[in-house]
Write an enzyme that holds these catalytic residues in place. Structure first.
Site, PDB file in Angstrom:
ATOM      1  N   SER A  73       3.131  26.601  77.723  1.00 14.74           N
ATOM      2  CA  SER A  73       4.319  26.288  78.541  1.00 14.74           C
ATOM      3  C   SER A  73       5.508  27.141  78.103  1.00 14.74           C
ATOM      4  O   SER A  73       6.468  26.625  77.538  1.00 14.74           O
ATOM      5  CB  SER A  73       4.648  24.791  78.494  1.00 14.74           C
ATOM      6  N   LEU A 127       3.156  29.209  70.831  1.00 11.19           N
ATOM      7  CA  LEU A 127       2.327  30.376  71.135  1.00 11.19           C
ATOM      8  C   LEU A 127       0.836  30.059  71.053  1.00 11.19           C
ATOM      9  O   LEU A 127       0.428  29.074  70.431  1.00 11.19           O
ATOM     10  CB  LEU A 127       2.651  31.507  70.148  1.00 11.19           C
ATOM     11  N   SER A 128       0.037  30.902  71.675  1.00 16.59           N
ATOM     12  CA  SER A 128      -1.410  30.803  71.534  1.00 16.59           C
ATOM     13  C   SER A 128      -1.785  30.941  70.063  1.00 16.59           C
ATOM     14  O   SER A 128      -1.270  31.819  69.357  1.00 16.59           O
ATOM     15  CB  SER A 128      -2.083  31.915  72.351  1.00 16.59           C
ATOM     16  N   GLY A 129      -2.651  30.065  69.586  1.00 15.80           N
ATOM     17  CA  GLY A 129      -3.064  30.123  68.193  1.00 15.80           C
ATOM     18  C   GLY A 129      -2.100  29.472  67.228  1.00 15.80           C
ATOM     19  O   GLY A 129      -2.295  29.544  66.012  1.00 15.80           O
ATOM     20  N   SER A 130      -1.065  28.812  67.741  1.00 12.97           N
ATOM     21  CA  SER A 130      -0.064  28.207  66.847  1.00 12.97           C
ATOM     22  C   SER A 130      -0.540  26.912  66.217  1.00 12.97           C
ATOM     23  O   SER A 130       0.040  26.453  65.223  1.00 12.97           O
ATOM     24  CB  SER A 130       1.239  27.947  67.622  1.00 12.97           C
ATOM     25  N   LYS A 160      -1.358  24.068  68.330  1.00 16.66           N
ATOM     26  CA  LYS A 160      -1.031  22.964  69.240  1.00 16.66           C
ATOM     27  C   LYS A 160      -2.208  22.019  69.440  1.00 16.66           C
ATOM     28  O   LYS A 160      -2.081  20.802  69.279  1.00 16.66           O
ATOM     29  CB  LYS A 160      -0.593  23.503  70.599  1.00 16.66           C
ATOM     30  N   SER A 161      -3.342  22.570  69.836  1.00 11.30           N
ATOM     31  CA  SER A 161      -4.499  21.735  70.153  1.00 11.30           C
ATOM     32  C   SER A 161      -5.021  21.019  68.911  1.00 11.30           C
ATOM     33  O   SER A 161      -5.392  19.843  68.971  1.00 11.30           O
ATOM     34  CB  SER A 161      -5.612  22.582  70.784  1.00 11.30           C
TER      35      SER A 161
END
Length: 205
Positions: free
Chosen positions: A110, A37-40, A42-43
């Site tokens: 994704s 999810l967004s904010g999880s 990942k980046s």
């Protein structure tokens, strides 16, 4: 999958083999696909791993979702069809990078399982390692983090087609690695991933 429209093209094999590039770089090219999810996180996980790999003498690069949408995919929105094309394009780029011998981290929500599976199949067909990393940070934690303020906008109805709110996220069924930013720091995740890459024979140090 997108069909090839051009009819007058031929695949050209170069004179440098993949093994020669791997020996040059002292690593095997591979794609590490961070999804969640967004904010999880990942980046953050991807860029921390990239830094550690380069510090250890490895050639690594992060393909980040927002960064790619500034250029290669700037003509795509967030509809299901555009999301599919977004992942198709980046999957092809990641495959090329892996074939060149790079350790490529992709940081994309994704959300659709089919799209991720298509990228996995693309790498399998090219006999290239593909590592799906599911950043399974709970949505309530993602909303608390909300570094871009996107969840707040989505909850207020100001942002449509937002994954986890009014668009689905389909969890990976058999990811190679599962991380949770609410319990694992970027440094801890990097150590886990470096160990995984060593066990897989992708890196040696």
């Amino acid at each position: 999958m997108t069909d090839i429209r051009a009819t007058n093209i031929t695949w050209h094999e170069g004179h440098v083999t993949r093994d020669e590039r791997n020996r040059l770089l002292k690593q095997k090219g591979a794609t590490l696909w961070f999804t969640g999810l967004s904010g999880s996180g990942k980046s953050t996980f991807a860029f921390t791993l990239e830094h550690a790999l380069t510090q250890n003498g490895h050639l690594a690069y992060v393909l980040d979702g927002d960064n790619v949408r500034h250029g290669l995919n700037k003509n795509l929105g967030f509809s299901a069809a555009d999301r599919e094309e977004n992942i198709r394009r980046i999957g092809e780029v990641a495959k090329l990078f892996a074939d060149a011998g790079l350790l490529t981290m992709t940081s994309f929500i994704s959300p659709y399982r089919k799209d991720r599976d298509n990228v996995r199949a693309l790498h399998a067909a090219g006999q290239l390692p593909f590592v799906e990393i599911y950043v399974r940070t709970p949505i309530n934690v993602c909303e608390q983090r909300d570094p871009k303020g996107l969840y707040k906008k989505a909850r207020a109805g100001e942002l449509k087609n937002f994954t986890g709110i009014d668009d689905p996220y389909e969890e990976p069924l058999r990811p190679e690695v599962v991380l949770d930013a609410s319990h694992t720091s970027p440094q801890e995740a990097t150590l886990l991933l470096l160990e995984y890459l060593k066990k897989q024979g992708i890196i040696n140090t």
